[in-house]
Design an enzyme around this catalytic site. Structure first.
Site, PDB file in Angstrom:
ATOM      1  N   ASP A  55       0.804  -1.228   0.000  1.00 49.85           N
ATOM      2  CA  ASP A  55       0.000   0.000   0.000  1.00 49.85           C
ATOM      3  C   ASP A  55       0.835   1.276   0.000  1.00 49.85           C
ATOM      4  OD1 ASP A  55      -2.490  -1.258   0.011  1.00 49.85           O
ATOM      5  OD2 ASP A  55      -2.393  -1.607   2.164  1.00 49.85           O
TER       6      ASP A  55
HETATM    7  O1  IFM Z   1      -1.371  -5.898   1.055  1.00 50.59           O
HETATM    8  C1  IFM Z   1      -1.597  -5.013   2.112  1.00 50.59           C
HETATM    9  C2  IFM Z   1      -2.884  -5.416   2.767  1.00 50.59           C
HETATM   10  O2  IFM Z   1      -3.952  -5.333   1.872  1.00 50.59           O
HETATM   11  C3  IFM Z   1      -3.169  -4.553   3.967  1.00 50.59           C
HETATM   12  N1  IFM Z   1      -2.073  -4.557   4.864  1.00 50.59           N
HETATM   13  C4  IFM Z   1      -0.801  -4.194   4.298  1.00 50.59           C
HETATM   14  C5  IFM Z   1      -0.456  -5.036   3.087  1.00 50.59           C
HETATM   15  C6  IFM Z   1       0.862  -4.566   2.488  1.00 50.59           C
HETATM   16  O3  IFM Z   1       0.849  -3.197   2.227  1.00 50.59           O
END
Ligand code: IFM
Length: 797
Positions: free
Chosen positions: A488
């Site tokens: 993210d």
């Molecule tokens: O892939 C994401 C997930 O959707 C939410 N927590 C963090 C992960 C990595 O950024």
């Protein structure tokens, strides 16, 4: 330091001292009626949604982290002393107060002893009910008769919408209306408004919950929080306990609570029991009915037995006995249980996910399902269909699907800037896994709607997911970053390109070819093959950085995860996925994973990237918001560890695969719980890395993609049990020092009783399989050869 142990026979984790480094929690109930409970009886309850169905309170980010909860206060009428049946909230000195908490599969038992009174409280939600039981058993170990007064305590939300309840006080404090009807507490909010049963999300409608007590006569009550606690009181020292009795308060406005008072006299050695039932509905209707159902304590035990059998039967579907007891504790109980809870509540309900999120995040949910398919195939199919109908006709996905509000065919299509590039590609992991588990090949031809308009077979939904990413490819012919690409924090921009997603897309094309073969779809196969070859070329040309794969490009050509970057110059995911997607060959894979080992390995697992980001522009990598060594900024991001284990297993390096598996296995830290701090029985999102002053401490337990990938890696790659369309492949990749492993697996209703023998101390390679006395020529057992019960011996090379 140790705070408890695994009781594998009962499938429980036993916390032997209550002052754990963090509150150690468990979950009760189902996706209809859910609840969280900690080792000190803290927690909250919710109906359908932890964000919009929250009807009891927990005050987040407070000290302690888990208050209030579901309490029993015990008051000694003669001595005028009081304590709680869990160590907190009263918190008597631990020299005088002994407590043990058993967290089991959807139940928790807290046993305490103070001043010769033993209390044991069993908390659970009976199967298929919208209420919970708190069953209290009190025993007098004194030589004198003891006169006790018991008070329940729960604090109610004024509005089931957590945001409204916690923040909009000028409004929410005036809509609660408590009542007591036939000794049953009625907790009402918006009671003068019409109920809207078909519009769950509408927060200003009438809602009720009830709290009743069975097994002992009620001698008082309080429903007004301040009347019970006192304006300057607190949970450890409620005014009513200091005084010794309730004031029979009725809250209309302000804040409500559920206190029922009852008196219990116990002769020496005597035991008495009572049960609280709290649930959804009006006191005079659902409350009365729930109370009637509770005719005798035996009823509670019968319901409890049913619940335990239900859960244990589920978990029997796949069990293993290996030389590593901690692996066994995780694999046979806690990891699959963790997967089930994560599947149920996504990222919405825990002590740190405080209800600001709701619904099912697309990528997370589709991955979470990998851990539960074999346990609940029918329920999983429904969820899978829900998620497939969350795919828009563009092939991309809605970022969030809300099970209680989703209307396939009628949802608004997300704005182009909202699509994540990886979301729909996770379907290529989960849909085939479902079909291979169940043999339901017809699922590929099932017609399902898109979220916005139109419909297609599942096979064509998959094709559209591929087309979505092909259509959104950038300058180098690699898939665009869009709003995000699993990580993210990387700011690739819509037109930047992700090498990680390129590997996912490769995996998708490879899988699509396999499905096309299965369905006899030759032209589709050719279509996918030509895109796969093209993509391979582009990855070779633009994805390789000399010693490892790049992570991404921004549209202006700026590289991520390159030796050209001073910070975050190598990322783990593209390396592991280059192997998982079968882009690289064995030799290349080994070189890449050796680099990973040299650059990313720490005591507690592999870093997500290295070095951390300290000076990089946050508009390039937003993980800079996090302190270094935490979260996406060079922590040990546990979600990614399973992929590294899988990659090593594909390369046949069982010792390394298992070493990586163990480094992030929670149970491994049972004896050093003061370092890991969180529950040693569940996975977490990340562990602080060597760049953090809290090196080794883990955070965000329970609700994490780590659970399903750890489980998938253990079952399909370490133990090597890989269901396939027309049979099952057994190809273990184990540490060379494991000489024997026994596995029991139910596969398509048939029992496989498997013994893996590794007399030559190898790491992989099946020399021979004997199935029911018959020699099998490869590591694949066709379904046609399986009987109801099967003895299988697997000889490693
Ligand atoms: O892939 C994401 C997930 O959707 C939410 N927590 C963090 C992960 C990595 O950024």
């Amino acid at each position: 330091m140790k705070f408890g142990y695994f009781d594998d026979r009962k499938k429980e984790y036993v916390i032997t001292r209550p002052d754990t480094p963090k509150s150690w929690s468990n979950y009760l109930g189902s996706t209809e009626y859910g609840a969280i409970i900690t080792n000190n009886a803290g927690g909250y309850s919710f109906y359908k949604s932890a964000a919009q169905g929250r009807f009891t309170r927990l005050r987040f980010n407070s000290i302690p982290m888990d208050q209030p909860g579901r309490y029993f206060y015990i008051y000694d009428i003669d001595k005028k002393d009081f304590w709680s049946a869990s160590w907190q909230p009263v918190g008597k000195p631990l020299e005088k107060f002994k407590s043990e908490c058993r967290h089991g599969t959807a139940y928790t038992v807290i046993r305490s002893e103070y001043d010769d009174i033993v209390s044991e409280t069993l908390y659970f939600v009976p199967l298929n009910k919208n209420y919970e039981y708190w069953h209290l058993k009190l025993t007098n170990r004194d030589t004198e008769k003891r006169k006790l007064r018991i008070f329940t305590y729960v604090e109610y939300a004024n509005n089931w919408n957590i945001q409204q309840d916690m923040n909009n006080l000028q409004y929410s404090q005036f809509i609660i209306k408590m009542d007591v009807i036939d000794n049953i507490i009625d907790h009402g909010t918006n009671v003068f408004m019409p109920p809207r049963p078909d519009d769950f999300q509408y927060s200003d409608q009438a809602r009720h919950t009830f709290l009743a007590l069975s097994g002992s006569k009620i001698t008082g009550f309080d429903t007004d929080r301040e009347a019970f606690l006192g304006t300057y009181g607190n949970y450890s020292k409620p005014l009513a306990l200091e005084r010794g009795f309730c004031s029979n308060s009725i809250a209309v406005g302000d804040n409500g609570c559920g206190v029922l008072q009852t008196d219990i006299a116990l002769n020496p050695g005597e035991t008495k029991e009572l049960t609280v039932v709290m649930g959804i509905g009006k006191a005079e209707e659902e409350g009365r009915k729930a109370l009637q159902e509770l005719s005798h304590p035996d009823k509670v035990y019968a319901e409890f037995r049913k619940l335990v059998d239900y859960w244990h039967n589920r978990l029997e579907g796949l069990t293993a006995e290996t030389p590593d007891e901690l692996f066994n504790s995780m694999f046979n109980t806690w990891n699959p249980y963790n997967c089930m809870i994560t599947y149920s509540w996504s990222r919405a309900a825990s002590l740190v996910y405080s209800g600001e999120r709701d619904g099912l995040g697309y990528r997370d949910t589709v991955q979470d399902m990998l851990g539960v398919l074999h346990l609940i195939p029918d329920e999983a199919r429904e969820r899978l269909e829900l998620m497939i109908t969350g795919q828009t006709s563009t092939g991309g996905a809605m970022p969030v699907v809300k099970p209680f509000a989703h209307k396939p065919g009628c949802e608004t299509r997300p704005d182009e800037r909202e699509y994540r590039s990886d979301d729909c590609l996770w379907l290529f992991n989960t849909i085939p896994a479902y079909v291979k588990e169940t043999g339901d090949v017809g699922f590929y031809n099932k017609i399902l709607p898109y979220s916005d308009e139109g419909e297609d077979t599942v096979f064509m939904h998959l094709k559209r997911a591929i087309e979505f990413n092909l259509k959104r490819s950038g300058k180098h012919g690699l898939p665009c970053g869009l709003a995000a690409d699993w990580n993210d924090c990387l700011q690739l921009g819509h037109d930047g390109e992700s090498v990680f997603v390129a590997f996912q897309l490769r995996y998708a094309l490879h899988t699509f070819i396999e499905i096309s073969d299965l369905l006899g779809e030759h032209s589709e196969k050719q279509w996918a093959l030509s895109h796969l070859n093209n993509l391979d070329e582009n990855i070779k040309k633009y994805g390789w950085d000399g010693e490892w794969f790049l992570r991404a490009y921004r549209a202006d050509g700026l590289k991520f995860g390159s030796k050209e970057n001073d910070e975050a110059s190598i990322f783990l995911n593209p390396q592991s996925w280059s192997i998982i997607s079968r882009h690289v060959n064995q030799e290349e894979g080994i070189r890449i994973m050796d680099t990973v080992k040299n650059r990313l390995l720490t005591d507690y697992g592999l870093l997500i990237c290295d070095p951390p980001v300290e000076n990089t522009d946050p508009n390039v990598n937003k993980s800079r918001v996090f302190n270094k060594g935490m979260k996406e900024n060079a922590s040990i991001f546990n979600h990614t560890q399973g992929w590294a284990v899988i990659a090593e297993a594909i390369l046949g390096r069982g010792n390394i695969a298992y070493d990586y598996y163990k480094r992030f296995m929670p149970a491994r830290y049972n004896d050093t719980a003061e370092i890991r701090e969180i529950e040693p029985y569940v996975y977490s999102q990340f562990t602080h890395s060597k760049y953090s002053p809290r090196y080794g401490a883990s955070r965000l337990p329970w609700l994490t993609g780590t659970a399903s990938w750890a489980y998938f890696a253990a079952s399909q790659y370490i133990l090597g049990l890989q269901p396939d369309y027309y049979g099952i492949k057994i190809s273990p990749c184990i540490p060379s020092y494991w000489n024997k492993v026994s596995v029991k697996r139910i596969f398509r209703k048939k029992l496989l009783d498997i013994t893996i023998l590794n007399n030559n101390k190898k790491e992989c390679g099946v020399k021979q399989i004997i199935l029911n006395g018959e020699k099998i020529e490869s590591d694949f057992i066709p379904i046609t050869k399986l009987k109801e019960t099967n003895q299988i011996t697997v000889y490693i090379e």
